[in-house]
Design a protein around this motif. Structure first.
Motif, PDB file in Angstrom:
ATOM      1  N   ILE A   1       0.840  -1.195   0.000  1.00 52.09           N
ATOM      2  CA  ILE A   1       0.000   0.000   0.000  1.00 52.09           C
ATOM      3  C   ILE A   1       0.878   1.249   0.000  1.00 52.09           C
ATOM      4  O   ILE A   1       1.732   1.415   0.876  1.00 52.09           O
ATOM      5  CB  ILE A   1      -0.937   0.025   1.227  1.00 52.09           C
ATOM      6  N   ASP A   2       0.675   2.104  -0.961  1.00 52.20           N
ATOM      7  CA  ASP A   2       1.340   3.405  -1.001  1.00 52.20           C
ATOM      8  C   ASP A   2       0.492   4.366  -0.165  1.00 52.20           C
ATOM      9  O   ASP A   2      -0.693   4.564  -0.462  1.00 52.20           O
ATOM     10  CB  ASP A   2       1.437   3.899  -2.441  1.00 52.20           C
ATOM     11  N   PRO A   3       1.026   4.959   0.915  1.00 52.77           N
ATOM     12  CA  PRO A   3       0.217   5.825   1.773  1.00 52.77           C
ATOM     13  C   PRO A   3      -0.264   7.089   1.072  1.00 52.77           C
ATOM     14  O   PRO A   3      -1.171   7.755   1.590  1.00 52.77           O
ATOM     15  CB  PRO A   3       1.165   6.158   2.930  1.00 52.77           C
ATOM     16  N   ASP A   4       0.296   7.397  -0.074  1.00 53.38           N
ATOM     17  CA  ASP A   4      -0.046   8.652  -0.741  1.00 53.38           C
ATOM     18  C   ASP A   4      -0.724   8.464  -2.093  1.00 53.38           C
ATOM     19  O   ASP A   4      -1.056   9.451  -2.757  1.00 53.38           O
ATOM     20  CB  ASP A   4       1.219   9.493  -0.960  1.00 53.38           C
ATOM     21  N   LYS A   5      -0.945   7.197  -2.490  1.00 58.65           N
ATOM     22  CA  LYS A   5      -1.442   6.980  -3.843  1.00 58.65           C
ATOM     23  C   LYS A   5      -2.309   5.729  -3.919  1.00 58.65           C
ATOM     24  O   LYS A   5      -1.989   4.706  -3.306  1.00 58.65           O
ATOM     25  CB  LYS A   5      -0.247   6.838  -4.806  1.00 58.65           C
ATOM     26  N   ALA A   6      -3.413   5.804  -4.664  1.00 55.99           N
ATOM     27  CA  ALA A   6      -4.291   4.652  -4.852  1.00 55.99           C
ATOM     28  C   ALA A   6      -3.595   3.578  -5.674  1.00 55.99           C
ATOM     29  O   ALA A   6      -2.811   3.871  -6.576  1.00 55.99           O
ATOM     30  CB  ALA A   6      -5.572   5.087  -5.554  1.00 55.99           C
ATOM     31  N   THR A   7      -3.879   2.316  -5.353  1.00 56.96           N
ATOM     32  CA  THR A   7      -3.392   1.189  -6.137  1.00 56.96           C
ATOM     33  C   THR A   7      -4.434   0.853  -7.198  1.00 56.96           C
ATOM     34  O   THR A   7      -5.538   0.422  -6.848  1.00 56.96           O
ATOM     35  CB  THR A   7      -3.165  -0.042  -5.244  1.00 56.96           C
ATOM     36  N   PRO A   8      -4.167   1.037  -8.494  1.00 58.05           N
ATOM     37  CA  PRO A   8      -5.192   0.767  -9.507  1.00 58.05           C
ATOM     38  C   PRO A   8      -5.594  -0.712  -9.515  1.00 58.05           C
ATOM     39  O   PRO A   8      -4.756  -1.602  -9.410  1.00 58.05           O
ATOM     40  CB  PRO A   8      -4.514   1.141 -10.820  1.00 58.05           C
ATOM     41  N   SER A   9      -6.900  -0.980  -9.606  1.00 61.33           N
ATOM     42  CA  SER A   9      -7.385  -2.346  -9.791  1.00 61.33           C
ATOM     43  C   SER A   9      -7.281  -2.710 -11.266  1.00 61.33           C
ATOM     44  O   SER A   9      -7.374  -1.858 -12.146  1.00 61.33           O
ATOM     45  CB  SER A   9      -8.834  -2.463  -9.325  1.00 61.33           C
ATOM     46  N   ASN A  10      -7.092  -3.998 -11.520  1.00 61.88           N
ATOM     47  CA  ASN A  10      -6.945  -4.467 -12.898  1.00 61.88           C
ATOM     48  C   ASN A  10      -8.294  -4.788 -13.536  1.00 61.88           C
ATOM     49  O   ASN A  10      -9.284  -5.050 -12.832  1.00 61.88           O
ATOM     50  CB  ASN A  10      -6.067  -5.720 -12.937  1.00 61.88           C
ATOM     51  N   LEU A  11      -8.339  -4.794 -14.835  1.00 60.04           N
ATOM     52  CA  LEU A  11      -9.510  -5.258 -15.590  1.00 60.04           C
ATOM     53  C   LEU A  11     -10.773  -4.525 -15.164  1.00 60.04           C
ATOM     54  O   LEU A  11     -11.779  -5.129 -14.807  1.00 60.04           O
ATOM     55  CB  LEU A  11      -9.692  -6.777 -15.393  1.00 60.04           C
ATOM     56  N   LEU A  12     -10.751  -3.222 -15.199  1.00 60.52           N
ATOM     57  CA  LEU A  12     -11.890  -2.430 -14.748  1.00 60.52           C
ATOM     58  C   LEU A  12     -13.105  -2.705 -15.625  1.00 60.52           C
ATOM     59  O   LEU A  12     -13.018  -2.705 -16.840  1.00 60.52           O
ATOM     60  CB  LEU A  12     -11.551  -0.935 -14.806  1.00 60.52           C
ATOM     61  N   SER A  13     -14.245  -2.951 -14.955  1.00 60.10           N
ATOM     62  CA  SER A  13     -15.470  -3.208 -15.714  1.00 60.10           C
ATOM     63  C   SER A  13     -16.179  -1.922 -16.095  1.00 60.10           C
ATOM     64  O   SER A  13     -16.995  -1.900 -17.013  1.00 60.10           O
ATOM     65  CB  SER A  13     -16.434  -4.064 -14.887  1.00 60.10           C
ATOM     66  N   GLY A  14     -15.909  -0.860 -15.369  1.00 58.03           N
ATOM     67  CA  GLY A  14     -16.556   0.417 -15.664  1.00 58.03           C
ATOM     68  C   GLY A  14     -18.017   0.471 -15.273  1.00 58.03           C
ATOM     69  O   GLY A  14     -18.732   1.387 -15.649  1.00 58.03           O
ATOM     70  N   GLN A  15     -18.501  -0.544 -14.527  1.00 61.43           N
ATOM     71  CA  GLN A  15     -19.904  -0.567 -14.147  1.00 61.43           C
ATOM     72  C   GLN A  15     -20.058  -0.181 -12.678  1.00 61.43           C
ATOM     73  O   GLN A  15     -19.264  -0.595 -11.832  1.00 61.43           O
ATOM     74  CB  GLN A  15     -20.498  -1.966 -14.363  1.00 61.43           C
ATOM     75  N   PRO A  16     -21.104   0.572 -12.343  1.00 63.84           N
ATOM     76  CA  PRO A  16     -21.329   0.910 -10.945  1.00 63.84           C
ATOM     77  C   PRO A  16     -21.741  -0.323 -10.158  1.00 63.84           C
ATOM     78  O   PRO A  16     -22.309  -1.262 -10.718  1.00 63.84           O
ATOM     79  CB  PRO A  16     -22.476   1.922 -10.997  1.00 63.84           C
TER      80      PRO A  16
END
Length: 573
Positions: free
Chosen positions: A347-362
């Protein structure tokens, strides 16, 4: 936790300090019940007054919820109950999850192009698993209760026969699902008697369900899984185009499993094992967060760390978890503090960790479906019970003559690997359907115990269940009491889609800007994200009770988001 909650905490702590130290009480001074409907809570209190224990009260509460909350749970669904027997000190997880019919193979849920067909997985006969809740009621009453099943189910039978007023949430839910429910004659007979659909304020009577409950009360397991009820269930499912057998119903069995135990700060946590994903995910998140002083962090930093713990737990949920009777789960590894330390190190305390394979759905909302209740009795027995028919009114199918609204839990399987279900979560082989297999769940009934307090909590909410219980635990750890915990604002992240979803007032505008600068995507409510597609309403229905050993008082918290809910305390005579 928002600034209002922290100000409340700052007010409460000096009062607690001023009271001075006191030895913890050895026994509760009474009992407490919290559920999502006042009639169910009152039924639990009624059974406790009649000499029943927490387990008898749980049968009564569950039975009444099965009558008055068809939108959320019922005899056609299943549940996961966490029990604590005060005399022996034993905790046990009772698994009443639905099971897959033999005919419900993955190909049955695909359209002509090989894509997942939500109409089959979420509506009608193919969406329904073999119900487990009736067997749960019999099992708990016979093994743990003091009273006969007939006595504990009497309030449910009475209310089903005499009726209760239809409330707004139930009427509105029916209006949403009516197009599906009107396909089936058995459902129309219950919800549109004489061709008139139910409306708010109507007295809703269910004579067929009362008769089904009476057979269950009189004959136990055979009163539902064999004989008249079973024949009507199978006939109704098959007439609607499904494929159940009498043998499958008769073969259903309750499973008792060892709960998950771990420690967080001064609390011993007891929670749900697989086939619930909740306990492992909860343990991972809390063990990732354990070294941090969350109370001392600025809001944005605190939310960032909690979200990153959620992200990692949900990623593991996707790939590793399923029915432990069918798949090998690396549970020891997933629950290891060393494994949590490795996740924390990423975990980077200053930056979000991107999730893979984004579905783009709510992430779809599930505030009305599923239900939870919490009980502690005067002997110290306790029950955390979550039960469901899955989505709104389950499958929508009532087999004629039963009054039983069937679940649509088949959608909780990974029917097509890597394809999100109704809650936006996905799975692979570990959660693929097989005959008799139990689908993965997010239900997370939980106990917390410290030297000073005993707490029971849980909530509905689909995949949000796990994160709501997490925030509830963090609230208790911060010093809040049951009513404040039930009311806490909520936010959620589940790895995919890579989005923080938040209730109104859960995250301040300033913190939201800081989180976005870190790289987080936030679905803010419309009042903070004009023109956005954020959640326009709140979610969840948390029910919690606590025994404060220091003050020796019982407290209950019923989620203020749900006007039908009620928490009640019964003083010991």
């Amino acid at each position: 936790m928002n600034r209002i909650a922290w100000l409340l905490l700052a007010f409460l702590l000096p009062l607690a300090a001023a009271a001075g130290p006191a030895a913890p009480a050895a026994h509760p001074p009474g009992a407490a019940v919290a559920s999502a409907h006042h009639l169910a809570t009152e039924a639990g209190i009624e059974i406790l007054r009649q000499g029943g224990n927490a387990f008898d009260a749980a049968v009564a509460v569950s039975g009444v919820l099965s009558v008055v909350e068809p939108i959320s749970s019922g005899l056609g669904g299943g549940g996961m109950w966490l029990l604590h027997d005060a005399k022996s000190g034993r905790d046990v997880f009772v698994d009443g999850r639905e099971t897959a019919p033999a005919a419900a193979t993955p190909d049955k849920f695909l359209d002509a192009k090989g894509n997942l067909d939500p109409q089959r997985s979420q509506n009608g006969p193919w969406s329904a698993g073999i119900p487990g809740l009736p067997a749960m009621l019999v099992h708990v009453a016979e093994k743990y209760g003091r009273l006969p099943l007939k006595q504990s189910l009497a309030p449910a039978i009475r209310i089903a026969r005499e009726g209760f007023p239809v409330y707004a949430r139930m009427a509105n839910g029916y209006a949403v699902k009516r197009q599906v429910m009107d396909r089936y004659p058995g459902t129309r007979a219950v919800f549109s008697p004489g061709g008139k659909p139910i409306r708010e304020g109507d007295v809703f009577r269910q004579p067929d369900l009362a008769a089904t409950l009476e057979r269950l009360a009189a004959q136990g397991f055979d009163g539902f899984y064999r004989g008249t009820t079973a024949k009507r269930l199978v006939a109704g499912v098959n007439a609607a185009g499904g494929q159940w057998t009498l043998e499958e119903l008769a073969a259903y069995r309750i499973k008792e499993r060892e709960p998950i135990h771990f420690r967080y700060h001064d609390w011993n946590i007891t929670t749900a094992p697989p086939p619930s994903s909740g306990g492992i995910a909860l343990a991972q998140m809390l063990q990732i967060l354990a070294p941090y002083d969350l109370k001392a962090m600025p809001e944005a930093e605190r939310v960032h760390m909690v979200v990153e713990s959620m992200r990692r737990a949900f990623r593991d949920r996707t790939f590793y978890l399923g029915d432990p009777d069918f798949v090998k789960i690396p549970q020891r590894l997933l629950l290891s503090p060393d494994y949590a330390a490795g996740l924390r190190a990423g975990i980077d305390p200053d930056k979000a960790t991107p999730s893979n394979l984004l579905s783009g759905q709510p992430t779809p909302l599930e505030d009305e479906e599923t239900t939870h209740f919490s009980i502690i009795d005067a002997d110290g027995n306790r029950v955390a019970a979550t039960q469901t028919v899955n989505l709104l009114f389950g499958s929508g199918l009532v087999p004629p003559g039963t009054g039983v609204l069937l679940n649509d839990e088949m959608d909780d399987f990974a029917l097509k690997p890597g394809t999100p279900n109704a809650f936006g979560v996905m799975g692979y082989e570990a959660n693929a359907p097989k005959p008799g297999k139990r689908m993965l769940s997010s239900m997370t009934p939980t106990f917390m115990e410290s030297r000073d307090k005993v707490v029971v909590l849980g909530t509905p909410g689909g995949s949000r269940i796990i994160t709501m219980v997490l925030l509830g635990i963090l609230g208790y750890d911060a010093g809040l009491e049951a009513p404040q915990v039930a009311a806490l604002p909520r936010y959620h992240h589940q790895w995919l889609p890579d989005v923080i979803d938040a209730e109104p007032k859960a995250i301040s505008a300033e913190a939201a800007q800081a989180l976005q600068a870190m790289g987080h995507t936030i679905e803010l409510p419309p009042d903070r994200a004009e023109g956005g597609r954020g959640s326009s309403h709140v979610w969840g229905n948390l029910q919690t009770v606590e025994w404060d050993r220091r003050a020796n008082v019982m407290r209950g918290g019923s989620d203020p988001r749900n006007p039908e809910g009620k928490a009640a305390v019964l003083a010991q005579p």
